[in-house]
Design an enzyme around this catalytic site. Sequence first.
Site, PDB file in Angstrom:
ATOM      1  N   CYS A 329       2.866 -10.466 -26.152  1.00 42.29           N
ATOM      2  CA  CYS A 329       3.317 -11.359 -27.216  1.00 42.29           C
ATOM      3  C   CYS A 329       3.766 -10.564 -28.444  1.00 42.29           C
ATOM      4  O   CYS A 329       4.829  -9.951 -28.430  1.00 42.29           O
ATOM      5  CB  CYS A 329       2.236 -12.378 -27.545  1.00 42.29           C
ATOM      6  SG  CYS A 329       2.854 -13.827 -28.440  1.00 42.29           S
ATOM      7  N   GLY A 330       2.990 -10.525 -29.510  1.00 40.97           N
ATOM      8  CA  GLY A 330       3.388  -9.764 -30.677  1.00 40.97           C
ATOM      9  C   GLY A 330       3.623  -8.302 -30.367  1.00 40.97           C
ATOM     10  O   GLY A 330       4.533  -7.675 -30.925  1.00 40.97           O
TER      11      GLY A 330
END
Length: 437
Positions: A329-330
């Site tokens: 994700c991030g």
Amino acid sequence: MPASLLISAPASGVGKTTLTLALARAYRDRGLKVQCFKSGPDYIDPAFHTAATGRASVNIDSWAMDRATIGALAARGEDSDLVLAEGSMGLFDGSAAKGVWGTGATADIAEMMGWPVLLVIDPSGQAQTAAAIATGLRDFRAGVRIAGVVLNRVASPRHEKLVRDALAGVDIPVFGALPRHAAIALPERHLGLVQAEEHGEVDGLIAEAARVVTTHVDLDAVLQAAAPARLPQRPSSPAVVTPPGQRIALARDSAFSFVYPHMLEAWRAAGAEIATFSPLANEAPDAGADVCWLPGGYPELHAGRIAANTRFRRALTSFAETRPVHGECGGYMALGGGLTDAGGVRHEMVGLLGLETSFAQRRLHLGYRLAELVVPMPGHQVGARLRGHEFHYSTIVSQPDPSLAVVRDAAGTGVAETGSRRGNTTGTFFHLIAEDR
């Protein structure tokens, strides 16, 4: 066997986390050993639980985990005096289809473990209707037992009496009522609570919440309503989540901190070592590591610093020339070519992948994910099936590299967030919870 309760509600945003933290600290202040759990895929609440109790909290999830894994994780509470598990969303809310054995609903865990449910109900804008809601929750599913209710955000003593009388009429105990203006809410951000390690005053906030709850809730009655858990037969060895390497360089700071505690524990239990480093502090991954892992977090809030930290970016690029790097994700966004923040400003990222993402037009991506790898990633070969969860507001502008996996949601529908791979670098938008066996 410890006394156990599961704290749930009719919906999100009612005050489950605050009540869980307040009760955990209040009972700890009484000298009890309190063990917390989080039902469902939330990587922020367990850190707050740990701050409240002094004992590590982990996630348990009926969609992603089998019963043996949940049993092995729940067994950590055997030496405690009280187990407090916090639910997610509403009591019966889960995915559209079953996963390993359940839908991810809090009620699945309540029934499996035999944990009575303490309901948090916000009766704002209603009175007797609160009793109808509680009755519906009590009678909806056999095997799920409601122990009682704590009212939150009550407007006045008259309001409290109306709701209490209505609940008494349907034989549902009320253990307490918190006033509407009690200043015990924790700070929030778009993915949920601000992380515990970010908030310097978290201990004071939890202590104040415990004080308010001690004043307004009958702690003795709540404790008496708890019941011993029905722990499933413990497996001969705990469930294993394959570590991505023997020595793992793990990014860990305010921008990269969304990693499930049970994952780190499983890696260590399998013999792996974890060496943390901070991209925000312009640190390089451990030169002695054989894999680098960038968790999710809030890179969009720190994109300028990440772009400016050339030592980190160069070191990670050099690392990836000979060893695998993976981002979730991030972390995946940071491995891409660029990230556009909410103000429309593009920031150059590490560039190990061609991924371009943007927060200029926020769009929620949320739900369980089942991925079947079409190329390898650290710790897993082609064909491996991985269960995880996606939760972010970024939009894919470009994802030019070959797909990492075929990814489907809980209903079996394919999603565009397939992850990608370039050379030794891989990334996914979903956070890994468990292997599908």
